[in-house]
Design an enzyme around this catalytic site. Structure first.
Site, short mmCIF file in Angstrom:
data_model
loop_
_atom_site.label_atom_id
_atom_site.label_comp_id
_atom_site.label_asym_id
_atom_site.label_seq_id
_atom_site.Cartn_x
_atom_site.Cartn_y
_atom_site.Cartn_z
N SER A 243 -6.01 -1.37 5.49
CA SER A 243 -4.23 -1.47 5.25
C SER A 243 -4.46 -0.72 6.65
O SER A 243 -4.77 -0.24 7.24
CB SER A 243 -4.01 -0.62 3.80
OG SER A 243 -4.75 -1.25 2.74
N SER A 281 -5.69 -6.51 2.35
CA SER A 281 -5.31 -5.62 3.39
C SER A 281 -3.99 -5.52 3.17
O SER A 281 -3.45 -6.16 2.40
CB SER A 281 -5.14 -5.65 5.17
OG SER A 281 -4.95 -4.90 5.94
N ASP A 283 -0.37 -4.31 4.64
CA ASP A 283 0.25 -3.83 5.04
C ASP A 283 1.19 -4.02 5.23
O ASP A 283 2.08 -4.18 5.27
CB ASP A 283 -0.25 -4.76 6.34
CG ASP A 283 -1.72 -5.57 6.95
OD1 ASP A 283 -2.82 -4.76 6.23
OD2 ASP A 283 -1.93 -6.51 7.02
#
Length: 369
Positions: A243, A281, A283
């Protein structure tokens, strides 16, 4: 600590004096770094490679004065507490904390403990902002090593001036593009008529697979494919799993919606380093303006009804601030990669540092250095 400009990378834009988010007047950054133990994972005992990062938008004395703020998520496999209230009101209060995924609760409690210590007469609700990335490759992430007092210590340690980068604070156990990742920052000076403002970013980088890495427009990942333990060992079967949290701060007077627009530009800076925003991920991005002190009401309503008033940059003049965000985000990620050093953590898992000499060879061959 090696930074991108010290390394010689030809990066655009004019940074502030520290090339850090602390170039925004009033902003302070503090860390608690926890490292102990080696060898096999014993949950609750270690090895420990983790920590807490604290960012104070108005410093220690101005934390109760809300800032205009906005948020954006490129991919939602991550957590940022307090984000719904920011979306509702456009206001950010209290320090911002960044840590590992399983330590969000401890840091949330710590932020409240700190605020109540500083304002023992406070009666209103508190919704701290705590964001996270996952450090379980190197750290005993399930071991409950981050405690509320570590969050308090990070806030107490917050200062202006130069900011340490690499394997510190919440970024201690993080990885980026298959190399050692962590904490990084950068800033840009933006001229607006006769006024000059700063746009600073802070990145906790834990994203990207090796093949994606690009530096100053040169795709170097394929040529740096060797020594890639996270992918060579089929760790979790997800190349690039992780992340990235980015906090953008500015002293330019902006509306909450304009802060959200700055947060939406963060992915453009990340993309310059190669990532495309993988599904695995988280984000998540936050942007704030600490201009207009006292202009956004906080706490319970008292006294006669009145009005808030925000001075702001006109929308048709905001493009230079967008550009500053994109440039500073790219540089902050490169600062992470160049500052971090090889780390060995749980079960002997190793995260190698970006090889500086080989990178210089690759960039020199393309006329970049």
């Amino acid at each position: 600590m090696t930074r991108a400009r010290q390394f010689g990378l030809p990066l655009p834009g004019l940074p502030g004096p520290h090339n850090a988010i602390t170039d925004v007047p009033g902003v302070e950054v503090g860390y608690t770094t926890l490292t102990s133990g080696d060898g096999p994972l014993r949950r609750g005992e270690g090895p420990v490679r983790t920590g807490v990062t604290a960012l104070l938008p108005r410093g220690r004395t101005g934390f109760a004065d809300p800032c205009a703020a906005g948020i954006h998520a490129l991919n939602g496999n991550g957590e940022m507490t307090g984000s719904h209230w920011i979306a509702e009101t456009g206001a950010l209060t209290l320090p911002v904390l960044i840590t590992n995924t399983h330590a969000v609760g401890a840091c949330h409690r710590g932020a409240i403990d700190w605020a109540l210590r500083e304002r023992p007469d406070a009666r209103e609700w508190m919704l701290p902002v705590v964001a996270e990335t996952w450090d379980g490759y190197l750290n005993d992430i399930g071991g409950d090593h981050v405690r509320p007092e570590h969050a308090v210590a990070a806030i107490d340690a917050a200062r202006g001036g130069p900011v340490e980068e690499g394997s510190v604070g919440g970024g201690t156990g993080m990885n980026c593009y298959g190399f050692k990742g962590g904490s990084g920052t950068s800033s840009r000076v933006v001229e607006h008529g006769s006024d000059s403002y700063n746009v600073g970013v802070f990145v906790q980088a834990n994203f990207g697979s090796r093949a994606q890495l690009s530096v100053c427009g040169v795709p170097v990942g394929a040529d740096l494919a060797g020594d890639n333990p996270m992918e060579d060992t089929d760790w979790l079967g997800l190349a690039g799993a992780g992340s990235v949290i980015v906090v953008v701060g500015t002293d330019a007077p902006l509306l909450p919606g304009q802060c959200a627009a700055l947060a939406r530009r963060v992915p453009l800076g990340l993309a310059r380093t190669g990532t495309y925003g993988q599904h695995s991920s988280g984000d998540v991005f936050l942007a704030f303006s600490n201009a207009n002190p006292g202009a956004i009401s906080g706490g319970f309503p008292v006294g006669e009804p009145g009005y808030d008033a925000l001075r702001f940059v006109p929308w048709n003049r905001i493009d230079p601030f967008y550009e500053a965000v994109v440039q500073a985000v790219e540089e902050a990620v490169l600062n992470v990669l160049l500052s971090a050093r090889t780390m060995v953590g749980r079960d002997g898992h190793r995260s190698p540092a970006l090889p500086h000499d080989r990178l210089k060879e690759l960039l020199a061959a393309r006329g970049v250095l």
